[in-house]
Design a protein around this motif. Structure first.
Motif, PDB file in Angstrom:
ATOM      1  N   ARG A  94      46.967  37.520  53.229  1.00  0.00           N
ATOM      2  CA  ARG A  94      47.475  38.231  52.059  1.00  0.00           C
ATOM      3  C   ARG A  94      48.993  38.356  52.155  1.00  0.00           C
ATOM      4  O   ARG A  94      49.524  38.719  53.194  1.00  0.00           O
ATOM      5  CB  ARG A  94      46.849  39.618  52.005  1.00  0.00           C
ATOM      6  N   VAL A 126      52.432  40.040  51.845  1.00  0.00           N
ATOM      7  CA  VAL A 126      53.047  41.364  51.776  1.00  0.00           C
ATOM      8  C   VAL A 126      54.521  41.145  51.460  1.00  0.00           C
ATOM      9  O   VAL A 126      55.253  40.602  52.283  1.00  0.00           O
ATOM     10  CB  VAL A 126      52.878  42.127  53.098  1.00  0.00           C
ATOM     11  N   SER A 128      56.015  47.970  40.318  1.00  0.00           N
ATOM     12  CA  SER A 128      54.879  48.848  40.002  1.00  0.00           C
ATOM     13  C   SER A 128      55.057  49.518  38.641  1.00  0.00           C
ATOM     14  O   SER A 128      54.082  49.971  38.041  1.00  0.00           O
ATOM     15  CB  SER A 128      54.711  49.919  41.092  1.00  0.00           C
ATOM     16  N   ALA A 145      51.702  39.678  43.694  1.00  0.00           N
ATOM     17  CA  ALA A 145      51.154  40.802  44.447  1.00  0.00           C
ATOM     18  C   ALA A 145      51.072  42.064  43.605  1.00  0.00           C
ATOM     19  O   ALA A 145      50.196  42.913  43.818  1.00  0.00           O
ATOM     20  CB  ALA A 145      52.002  41.059  45.691  1.00  0.00           C
ATOM     21  N   ARG A 175      46.908  39.791  36.782  1.00  0.00           N
ATOM     22  CA  ARG A 175      46.087  40.732  37.556  1.00  0.00           C
ATOM     23  C   ARG A 175      44.948  40.011  38.273  1.00  0.00           C
ATOM     24  O   ARG A 175      44.578  40.387  39.389  1.00  0.00           O
ATOM     25  CB  ARG A 175      45.552  41.831  36.641  1.00  0.00           C
ATOM     26  N   ARG A 180      46.519  38.564  41.233  1.00  0.00           N
ATOM     27  CA  ARG A 180      46.744  39.637  42.219  1.00  0.00           C
ATOM     28  C   ARG A 180      45.458  39.946  42.975  1.00  0.00           C
ATOM     29  O   ARG A 180      45.469  40.074  44.207  1.00  0.00           O
ATOM     30  CB  ARG A 180      47.240  40.892  41.511  1.00  0.00           C
ATOM     31  N   ASP A 181      44.352  40.060  42.257  1.00  0.00           N
ATOM     32  CA  ASP A 181      43.079  40.373  42.912  1.00  0.00           C
ATOM     33  C   ASP A 181      42.673  39.263  43.874  1.00  0.00           C
ATOM     34  O   ASP A 181      42.119  39.522  44.952  1.00  0.00           O
ATOM     35  CB  ASP A 181      41.991  40.591  41.863  1.00  0.00           C
ATOM     36  N   MET A 187      44.765  37.325  45.491  1.00  0.00           N
ATOM     37  CA  MET A 187      45.627  37.479  46.659  1.00  0.00           C
ATOM     38  C   MET A 187      45.154  38.636  47.537  1.00  0.00           C
ATOM     39  O   MET A 187      45.117  38.525  48.774  1.00  0.00           O
ATOM     40  CB  MET A 187      47.073  37.706  46.219  1.00  0.00           C
ATOM     41  N   GLN A 188      44.783  39.762  46.916  1.00  0.00           N
ATOM     42  CA  GLN A 188      44.376  40.935  47.681  1.00  0.00           C
ATOM     43  C   GLN A 188      43.069  40.722  48.439  1.00  0.00           C
ATOM     44  O   GLN A 188      42.794  41.416  49.421  1.00  0.00           O
ATOM     45  CB  GLN A 188      44.222  42.140  46.750  1.00  0.00           C
ATOM     46  N   SER A 189      42.282  39.749  48.013  1.00  0.00           N
ATOM     47  CA  SER A 189      41.008  39.478  48.683  1.00  0.00           C
ATOM     48  C   SER A 189      41.188  38.688  49.979  1.00  0.00           C
ATOM     49  O   SER A 189      40.229  38.516  50.738  1.00  0.00           O
ATOM     50  CB  SER A 189      40.071  38.711  47.744  1.00  0.00           C
ATOM     51  N   GLN A 190      42.397  38.225  50.240  1.00  0.00           N
ATOM     52  CA  GLN A 190      42.653  37.435  51.447  1.00  0.00           C
ATOM     53  C   GLN A 190      42.827  38.342  52.659  1.00  0.00           C
ATOM     54  O   GLN A 190      43.103  39.535  52.527  1.00  0.00           O
ATOM     55  CB  GLN A 190      43.888  36.565  51.246  1.00  0.00           C
ATOM     56  N   SER A 212      44.282  40.447  55.709  1.00  0.00           N
ATOM     57  CA  SER A 212      45.555  41.129  55.876  1.00  0.00           C
ATOM     58  C   SER A 212      46.318  40.521  57.050  1.00  0.00           C
ATOM     59  O   SER A 212      45.739  39.810  57.886  1.00  0.00           O
ATOM     60  CB  SER A 212      45.317  42.613  56.154  1.00  0.00           C
TER      61      SER A 212
END
Length: 408
Positions: free
Chosen positions: A219, A221, A307, A326, A383, A386-387, A389-392, A394
């Motif tokens: 993911r 950062v 954000s 992200a 979005r 983004r989801d 990417m967030q599922s990868q 950490s």
């Protein structure tokens, strides 16, 4: 476990490695970053420990020289619209013919060979003293595989964004074509992509960079350097909010013509939206009078502004593109040069943004921005990306994978 990071002299290509360095340190591992003295301060500011044993190189000089050679040989894509620049000084030339590339190469080749040899031998010397269990390097510092092979430990190439190790278009192949004699000294026969066995991929899978290497997914950062953010920057009003970020590197690579921020602000002044603009200190001095709807922030980390933003406008750099992904924010990439254009095209292909030539006029920029702000499909696709990417995994999870790899 001891992990040796080895970085190039081009910050945008190694900044994506910083969160992995944090994760390794938080897990109790030791991290040292082999670098040139010119990068020491940036690495310290990131909370990592630099080892400044390499000689400095000027990546901007060689990037400009690459454009010059491509123009002279007829392989430079004409639609990039790049102006002739003096590779050494960065000053604009009347013609690409006004720089003697043959004379430059005659004097630079020996100096460059000496620098490359020193960088490899110094990396090997440090590695033999410190005895790392793993080497992690960015794509522009492929020579870091030499100390890894000299010690018999794994080497991992950390990618920067959507550009991979198996690119075919001009300007996207960052793999060196000339190698130091130090490779032969250490008995290394492989060259080019054959030296890369593992890559860390920070893109969502639907934007996977092309590579033959084993892919280690992680993911992303966002990190683009230190900086403070005033409280007003994270509060938004009733109108849509557009964030504009422009890299100080782009004009150094492509000339003053690539500082198109005034045109962007002219386009956005015609929209019913609030605009926050962040740039380097030097770039802020160049921007001139600001429209009433623009707030200027000096050196603010762009990811902290997203954000509360609805669209990001930027020059197509991988760091900005991945920060927008992200945050789940649509983006407009105004691009100069092959790498930036490819990043923008690969974002646009997902439906999460648009790409325009860097010299696009205010009318085209304004029309595209109205689409990005008015059509909810762009936000939906951003979005979704983004989801993805967030599922990868950490960086902490990747640190565990690297530990297993290092321990064999």
């Amino acid at each position: 476990m001891r992990v040796m990071f080895a970085v190039s002299d081009f910050r945008p290509h190694y900044y994506p490695m910083v969160p992995l360095g944090w994760a390794l340190q938080a897990a109790g591992h030791e991290v040292r970053v082999v670098c040139a003295p010119g990068q020491q301060q940036h690495i310290q500011h990131a909370g990592l420990t630099p080892v400044p044993v390499l000689r400095d190189m000027d990546p901007l000089l060689w990037a400009r020289f690459g454009v010059h050679l491509a123009a002279r040989s007829g392989t430079l894509p004409p639609d990039l619209g790049l102006v002739p620049l003096h590779p050494v000084t960065g000053e604009e030339l009347a013609s690409f013919e006004d720089f003697d590339s043959d004379a430059f190469l005659r004097t630079a080749r020996a100096d460059t060979a000496a620098i490359m040899g020193q960088r490899i031998s110094s990396s090997v010397d440090f590695a033999r003293q410190w005895r790392p269990d793993l080497v992690v390097h960015d794509l522009l510092n492929l020579d870091a595989v030499v100390p890894a092979k000299a010690l018999g430990v794994p080497a991992v190439c950390h990618l920067t964004g959507p550009i991979g190790t198996e690119e075919t278009e001009w300007g996207l192949d960052f793999i060196p074509t000339h190698f130091s004699r130090e490779y032969d000294r250490y008995g290394i026969e492989e060259r080019g992509t054959d030296l890369i066995e593992h890559v860390v991929d920070i893109c969502p899978p639907s934007m996977a960079p092309p590579t033959r290497a084993t892919r280690l997914q992680v993911r992303h950062v966002p990190y683009n350097g230190p900086g403070a953010v005033p409280g007003t920057a994270v509060r938004r009003g009733d109108r849509p909010r557009v964030c504009v970020m422009w890299s100080a590197t782009v004009p150094l690579l492509y000339g003053a013509v690539a500082f198109t921020v005034p045109t962007v602000l002219e386009a956005l002044a015609g929209l019913d939206a609030d605009v926050v603009l962040t740039m380097s200190t030097e770039s802020c001095k160049r921007v001139g009078p600001l429209p009433a709807n623009v707030e200027l922030l000096e050196q603010a980390p762009v990811h902290t502004l997203l954000s509360t933003s609805d669209v990001l406008v930027h020059n197509g750099g991988a760091g900005a593109a991945l920060a927008a992904i992200a945050a789940g924010v649509p983006q407009l990439c105004l691009t100069f040069g092959a790498e930036y254009r490819a990043n923008g095209q690969r974002v646009s292909a997902t439906g999460a943004g648009r790409v325009l030539p860097g010299l696009a006029g205010a009318r085209d920029i304004r029309a595209t921005m109205r689409d990005l702000l008015g059509d909810p499909v762009f936000t939906e696709r951003a979005r979704a990306l983004r989801d993805e990417m967030q599922s990868q995994p950490s960086p902490t999870e990747l640190a565990e994978v690297l530990e297993e790899m290092a321990m064999g």
